[in-house]
Structures are given as C-alpha cells and as structure tokens.
Enzyme design. Structure first.
Site, mmCIF file in Angstrom:
data_model
loop_
_atom_site.group_PDB
_atom_site.id
_atom_site.type_symbol
_atom_site.label_atom_id
_atom_site.label_comp_id
_atom_site.label_asym_id
_atom_site.label_seq_id
_atom_site.Cartn_x
_atom_site.Cartn_y
_atom_site.Cartn_z
ATOM 1 N N GLU A 106 -6.415 -9.441 -4.377
ATOM 2 C CA GLU A 106 -7.283 -10.454 -4.960
ATOM 3 C C GLU A 106 -6.774 -11.864 -4.656
ATOM 4 O OE1 GLU A 106 -6.977 -7.062 -8.063
ATOM 5 O OE2 GLU A 106 -5.822 -7.864 -6.389
ATOM 6 N N ARG A 238 3.493 10.209 9.663
ATOM 7 C CA ARG A 238 4.843 9.874 9.199
ATOM 8 C C ARG A 238 4.953 8.411 8.788
ATOM 9 N NH1 ARG A 238 8.693 12.972 13.691
ATOM 10 N NH2 ARG A 238 8.238 15.126 12.988
#
Length: 345
Positions: A106, A238
């Site tokens: 935000e 990974r």
C-alpha cells in the site's frame, strides 16, 4: 518406489505434486501410497481466471494478485501483497511488497501518486495492517491520504491484524469491501496462511518419476531422468521456498548442491533429515559459497554417538537440531515446528 536401469534411463519424468510430507524411505521406513495428480494446478487456475469475464473490482484485484506474485522468494515470512490505486476507472499507481522488512504494498503504491484522491479506490489482496512492526501501520497511511473506498481480497489471519485493519478503516468512514477474488488470494498466500495458522512450514513434495513409475537407475547410479525444462522448473520452485528438505540418503548417494543455479533467484536453505548423523560433512551441500543456512536434523542418540562429527559440522556453520524421535525415526511434525521457529515457512 521402483528402480530400473533400462526403463528409467531416457524418459522424461513427470513432476508430481503432493500436498503432504515425505521422508527418505530407506532411512525412515515410511512407505508412501502415491498417485499422480494434476501438475501445475495453480497455473491452470490462474489461466482460467484470466479468461473469465471479470467485473471492475475483479479486474483490478487480478492486477493486485499479479503484482503480489513478484515478491515470491523475497518477502518470506511475510505475505505476498500487491496494491493498485484507481481513479475514474484508471489505474494511476501500482505497488507490491518487494522484500522482507521493506515498505508494504500500500505504501509503495501510494508514494507513486501525488494527485487528488477524492474519487480514488485502493485495491489490495490482503487486509491492510494496523500494527507497528518493521514498518508503520498501512491503515494510518491510507487514512492520511484521504482514500474513501478500499477493496480487499481477504482478511489477514495474523492475530496482530485479524480484522482490526478493516474495522479501523470502517470506523473512520471508509467504504471497505472484502472478499473480491478471495479464493485466488488465499491460494496465492497459502504459505503464509499455513505459517500463521498452524505454525508449521507449508510443504510441497516434488517427486520425479518416469511415465511407467520408476525414479532412478539400478543400484542407485545417478542419472537425470528429467529434461532440462523440468529441472529449471524445480529450481524456480526452490527460489520461492524458504528451504529444500532431503534425507541423508539423498545427500550421500547424489551429493547434490540443492541450489537454484539454473534460474535467477535466491538459493533456499537446506534441511537434511539424518537420524543417525551419517553424513560425512564433506558433501557439496556443506561447502556452498552462497549465504544460506544448512540444518541437520538428527536425534540425541545420533549426536551422542557422533560427537566428533557434530563438532566438525558446527565449525562449518551447520546448525544441528536435536529432534524428537521414536525407535530412531524422527518425528517430522515436531521437526517442522522447530523449523517454523527458525523462520522457515
């Protein structure tokens, strides 16, 4: 699982996802009953979503989800969050949580727009935080900027937030809508939800096998049964997880690096299950030059019988974890909780 030298040699393996946990069978005596499941399920669901006829709020929330994905492998144990600011049905600013400890989505979004917010709507895929952590509360930033409408995909399960952010916005007179693309948002942040709610890491089991059910060549001779494309996909995974977990048998037989060298991204931490502390300490995984943690999970008996090896591993900055066990078998659930306490999610 079967091994055969002829049938398994050249056939490309099928990557199979199981939403459960596995151990090295040879070491821990577990027999898995497995079945093939649809690979890349999340990618299929995402593609189907992109083809749907979305309404306005859905469309802008979909943009949030795509932005949030950019944080994979960089923000754990924090959630993946994206935000878009919309004025007069046009996106005027975007932001996402880029790294652990950095600004939230935000804040990143709002700092890019300095115009009037009188008719603005902020879209965010997770409830804005309302507490002080490594950064100030996002709710306060939203209120300071005078935004009057906020659309949220899902509530934050973190007890520090858990509806408090939404309540504070509504109390201040902000129109808050919750539940837009909620299912998709929960799937995106399934690692975070598991980490927060159950206090154990989210486990993704990858098994490579040939189409007729074999996993390796005869007598354990090492040979890839997967294509380069499959291996790159695994290396990509990974980079998105905090750690890769293997049994000591794999370390001794294959001497793997367990890194993500085939793609761009961070190398995961390594967790080795070794009830008898049978690794030598000279395997490649203990000599990696990357900045990552290596854990060896063993038993108190293993540490007692291998005092010299324990000391050698510790000198290599390997973290030895003494795990609960029964009849020499490591208790995996308690081990996962111990890994959770070490910020592996």
């Amino acid at each position: 699982m079967r091994k055969n030298s002829d049938i398994a040699s050249e056939r490309d393996a099928v990557s199979v996802l199981f939403w459960l946990t596995t151990l090295d069978e040879a070491t821990y005596g577990l027999v898995l009953r497995t079945r093939r499941v649809e690979s890349r399920r999340q990618l299929v669901e995402k593609e189907e979503l992109s083809k749907k006829k979305l309404n306005r709020d859905d469309r802008f929330m979909f943009e949030c989800l795509k932005l949030a994905e950019k944080g994979k492998g960089r923000v754990s144990p924090n959630p993946l969050v994206g935000a878009v600011l919309v004025v007069n049905n046009n996106i005027v600013a975007r932001g996402w949580h880029k790294r652990f400890g950095g600004p939230h989505a935000e804040v990143e979004c709002l700092r890019h727009y300095k115009g009037s917010l009188r008719n603005a709507t902020l879209y965010v895929n997770l409830e804005p935080c309302s507490h002080f952590g490594k950064t100030p509360p996002c709710v306060d930033v939203i209120l300071e900027r005078g935004i009057k409408r906020v659309v949220v995909a899902m509530n934050d399960p973190n007890p520090l937030v858990a509806g408090k952010g939404i309540a504070k916005l509504r109390k201040a007179g902000v129109d808050v809508q919750v539940g837009v693309l909620q299912k998709e948002a929960e799937m995106l942040n399934r690692f975070f939800v598991k980490h927060i709610v159950e206090k154990i890491p989210y486990v993704h089991v990858k098994i490579a096998q040939t189409q007729d059910g074999f996993i390796a060549k005869e007598k354990g001779r090492m040979k890839y049964i997967t294509s380069l494309g499959s291996r790159k996909l695994v290396h990509k995974w990974r980079t998105e997880y905090d750690a890769v977990l293997v049994g000591a048998g794999t370390v001794k037989a294959d001497n793997p690096l367990l890194d993500a060298r085939l793609v761009k991204g961070r190398d995961p931490d390594v967790v080795i299950l070794d009830g008898n502390l049978s690794v030598s300490g000279n395997e490649r995984v203990f000599s990696s030059k990357t900045k990552r943690r290596v854990f060896v999970c063993t038993t108190s008996r293993g540490m007692k019988d291998q005092k010299s090896k324990t000391a050698t591993l510790k000198k290599k900055n390997v973290q030895i974890i003494s795990c609960r066990s029964r009849s020499g078998n490591i208790n995996l659930r308690s081990t996962l909780r111990e890994l959770y306490r070490r910020n592996i999610g």
